[in-house]
Design a protein around this motif. Structure first.
Motif, PDB file in Angstrom:
ATOM      1  N   SER A  32       0.815  -1.217   0.000  1.00 45.39           N
ATOM      2  CA  SER A  32       0.000   0.000   0.000  1.00 45.39           C
ATOM      3  C   SER A  32       0.847   1.265   0.000  1.00 45.39           C
ATOM      4  O   SER A  32       0.385   2.330  -0.424  1.00 45.39           O
ATOM      5  CB  SER A  32      -0.940   0.004   1.197  1.00 45.39           C
ATOM      6  N   SER A  33       2.079   1.183   0.474  1.00 47.68           N
ATOM      7  CA  SER A  33       2.963   2.352   0.436  1.00 47.68           C
ATOM      8  C   SER A  33       3.392   2.689  -0.976  1.00 47.68           C
ATOM      9  O   SER A  33       3.809   3.812  -1.260  1.00 47.68           O
ATOM     10  CB  SER A  33       4.201   2.101   1.304  1.00 47.68           C
ATOM     11  N   ASN A  34       3.302   1.706  -1.877  1.00 48.97           N
ATOM     12  CA  ASN A  34       3.743   1.866  -3.264  1.00 48.97           C
ATOM     13  C   ASN A  34       2.603   2.000  -4.261  1.00 48.97           C
ATOM     14  O   ASN A  34       2.840   2.340  -5.422  1.00 48.97           O
ATOM     15  CB  ASN A  34       4.577   0.652  -3.702  1.00 48.97           C
ATOM     16  N   GLN A  35       1.366   1.718  -3.865  1.00 47.35           N
ATOM     17  CA  GLN A  35       0.258   1.659  -4.817  1.00 47.35           C
ATOM     18  C   GLN A  35      -1.040   1.984  -4.081  1.00 47.35           C
ATOM     19  O   GLN A  35      -1.228   1.575  -2.932  1.00 47.35           O
ATOM     20  CB  GLN A  35       0.188   0.253  -5.424  1.00 47.35           C
ATOM     21  N   ARG A  36      -1.926   2.733  -4.740  1.00 49.42           N
ATOM     22  CA  ARG A  36      -3.208   3.062  -4.130  1.00 49.42           C
ATOM     23  C   ARG A  36      -4.285   3.138  -5.205  1.00 49.42           C
ATOM     24  O   ARG A  36      -3.982   3.259  -6.404  1.00 49.42           O
ATOM     25  CB  ARG A  36      -3.149   4.398  -3.380  1.00 49.42           C
ATOM     26  N   GLU A 173      13.048   7.046  -2.795  1.00 49.64           N
ATOM     27  CA  GLU A 173      11.835   6.596  -3.467  1.00 49.64           C
ATOM     28  C   GLU A 173      11.417   7.576  -4.563  1.00 49.64           C
ATOM     29  O   GLU A 173      11.776   8.752  -4.557  1.00 49.64           O
ATOM     30  CB  GLU A 173      10.682   6.448  -2.467  1.00 49.64           C
ATOM     31  N   PRO A 175       8.230   9.451  -5.876  1.00 46.34           N
ATOM     32  CA  PRO A 175       6.836   9.801  -5.620  1.00 46.34           C
ATOM     33  C   PRO A 175       5.989   9.659  -6.884  1.00 46.34           C
ATOM     34  O   PRO A 175       6.462   9.914  -7.995  1.00 46.34           O
ATOM     35  CB  PRO A 175       6.904  11.263  -5.169  1.00 46.34           C
ATOM     36  N   SER A 177       1.869  10.572  -8.125  1.00 43.15           N
ATOM     37  CA  SER A 177       0.546  11.110  -7.781  1.00 43.15           C
ATOM     38  C   SER A 177      -0.172  11.552  -9.042  1.00 43.15           C
ATOM     39  O   SER A 177       0.444  11.738 -10.090  1.00 43.15           O
ATOM     40  CB  SER A 177       0.656  12.282  -6.802  1.00 43.15           C
ATOM     41  N   ARG A 331      -0.405  10.830  -2.752  1.00 45.00           N
ATOM     42  CA  ARG A 331       0.758  10.252  -3.419  1.00 45.00           C
ATOM     43  C   ARG A 331       1.180   8.940  -2.765  1.00 45.00           C
ATOM     44  O   ARG A 331       0.844   8.657  -1.612  1.00 45.00           O
ATOM     45  CB  ARG A 331       1.920  11.239  -3.431  1.00 45.00           C
ATOM     46  N   VAL A 332       1.918   8.152  -3.533  1.00 43.30           N
ATOM     47  CA  VAL A 332       2.617   6.995  -3.001  1.00 43.30           C
ATOM     48  C   VAL A 332       4.100   7.201  -3.264  1.00 43.30           C
ATOM     49  O   VAL A 332       4.493   7.976  -4.146  1.00 43.30           O
ATOM     50  CB  VAL A 332       2.139   5.668  -3.637  1.00 43.30           C
ATOM     51  N   HIS A 334       7.234   5.183  -4.416  1.00 42.00           N
ATOM     52  CA  HIS A 334       7.642   3.907  -5.006  1.00 42.00           C
ATOM     53  C   HIS A 334       9.031   3.521  -4.529  1.00 42.00           C
ATOM     54  O   HIS A 334      10.010   4.232  -4.765  1.00 42.00           O
ATOM     55  CB  HIS A 334       7.619   3.980  -6.528  1.00 42.00           C
TER      56      HIS A 334
END
Length: 393
Positions: A32-36, A173, A175, A177, A331-332, A334
């Motif tokens: 979930s930190s990488n995709q929403r 990472e 970002p 969004s 945002r996530v 990646h």
């Protein structure tokens, strides 16, 4: 060769049987930190990024030539991947046999887009392979907050490819969004700001100097001096630079002033544009990035670009802070794995770069930029609101 993209579902997708070995790209779920799941105005259950990996019949080895053939096949089927980008904003490709800049260049070119020439580049991007350069050479401590690529100049790419050649153990990472979601939220929460942007646009003032202004930055010659030759006198050099500026085709909406050590370029630009085909409004901007970057980054980087309302009045800090607040919520970040490729539809998706721990060389991301068949449509009032593709040169 049969090629397909399988849709994300509740269960891991299975590759359908086929009479002969073939490559498919199947979707998979990220943390979930990488995709929403995106909010309005996106279609329900639309994720960012859409994560894809190769899957083959009979466990055959995936080679780069097969991947490239498959990408071309998908694009030949009414631009399947381009349509996925227009819906999801960003695609992640993982598990591909891409090991260097040359491999990455071949993969990116397989999509069939026209390589983008950056006119007025503000960062140093030496080419390492055809249309491939470092994404950003700024020091590892520097935050590069979410933004669309090249919002400060009239000529922006439609597609951005980023390739992780080396991934850091902690931080760094990418970002991700949605610019469509950002506009939708901003229109609901700070409608007076959106009204002013639509009526006035943005005045973007960019400083270019003969020498680099900060680590990872460009020089005036890198930005506009590709026709300059050794032995050109000052008048000739300036004329050649001004000829490059004219390629923007912005007329009275782009002006410049020569200074003792460079020039200051001022553009009146739309920060709100519309996505081709859907005509949905998208907040195409780096406003939140300039605000956030200035809070944490020190030195000359703060003063290179200034953005005001189109009538020259300052943008209240409360609006910029609210844009950053929304961005943080949608945002996530990646987490790179070595070999990952992220592909952004730059019209509707924002990217950036988080600082990282370790050595500068622990994170190496390469970039490849491309133009699409069309440019974003106008949303604001006035001829300044419609961007155009720059003249070839």
């Amino acid at each position: 060769m049969a090629t397909s993209v399988k849709q994300l579902g509740a269960n891991p997708p299975k590759l359908d049987s086929a009479p002969s070995p073939s490559l498919a790209f199947e979707t998979f779920i990220l943390p979930s930190s990488n995709q929403r799941v995106l909010g309005p105005p996106h279609q329900g259950d639309t994720v960012i990024p859409l994560a894809l990996r190769p899957s083959t019949h009979d466990d055959i080895q995936v080679d780069l030539d097969t991947v490239i053939e498959s990408i071309k096949s998908l694009q030949a089927q009414d631009g399947i991947l381009t349509k996925k980008l227009a819906r999801h904003g960003t695609l992640l490709f993982r598990g591909l046999p891409i090991y260097n800049a040359e491999d990455f260049s071949k993969f990116a070119h397989a999509f069939g887009y026209k390589p983008h020439e950056i006119i007025g580049i503000v960062v140093d991007r030496p080419f390492l392979a055809p249309n491939v350069a470092p994404a950003n050479e700024a020091p590892k401590e520097v935050l590069i907050y979410n933004h669309n690529e090249s919002p400060q100049v009239p000529h922006a790419p439609e597609y951005i490819f980023l390739y992780s050649y080396r991934a850091p153990a902690k931080g760094g990472e990418a970002p991700i969004s949605s610019s469509l979601e950002l506009f939708y939220r901003a229109r609901q929460e700070i409608p007076e700001f959106i009204t002013e942007l639509a009526e006035k646009g943005i005045l973007s003032r960019v400083i270019y100097k003969v020498d680099k202004q900060y680590a990872g930055g460009s020089t005036l010659k890198q930005a506009f001096g590709k026709e300059i030759r050794d032995g050109d006198d000052e008048a000739t050099r300036r004329a050649k630079i001004e000829a490059q500026i004219a390629r923007y085709r912005r007329g009275k909406h782009t002006t410049w002033e020569w200074t003792g050590d460079g020039l200051v370029l001022t553009h009146r630009l739309p920060a709100i544009r519309t996505q081709p085909d859907t005509m949905l409004p998208t907040l195409f901007t780096g406003l939140a990035a300039y605000y956030k970057n200035a809070q944490v980054n020190t030195g000359a980087r703060k003063n290179v670009t200034q953005q005001l309302f189109g009538d020259g009045t300052p943008i209240p800090e409360k609006f910029l802070a609210h844009l950053a607040k929304i961005t943080d919520e949608i945002r996530v970040l990646h987490k790179w794995q070595q070999g990952d490729v992220l592909v952004y539809d730059n019209i509707i998706a924002q990217h950036g770069r988080q600082p990282w721990e370790g050595e500068q060389s622990d994170r190496v991301v390469l970039a490849s930029l491309f133009d699409g068949d069309s440019v974003p449509g106008a949303y604001g009032i006035g001829d300044w609101a419609q961007v155009v593709q720059a003249l070839d040169g």
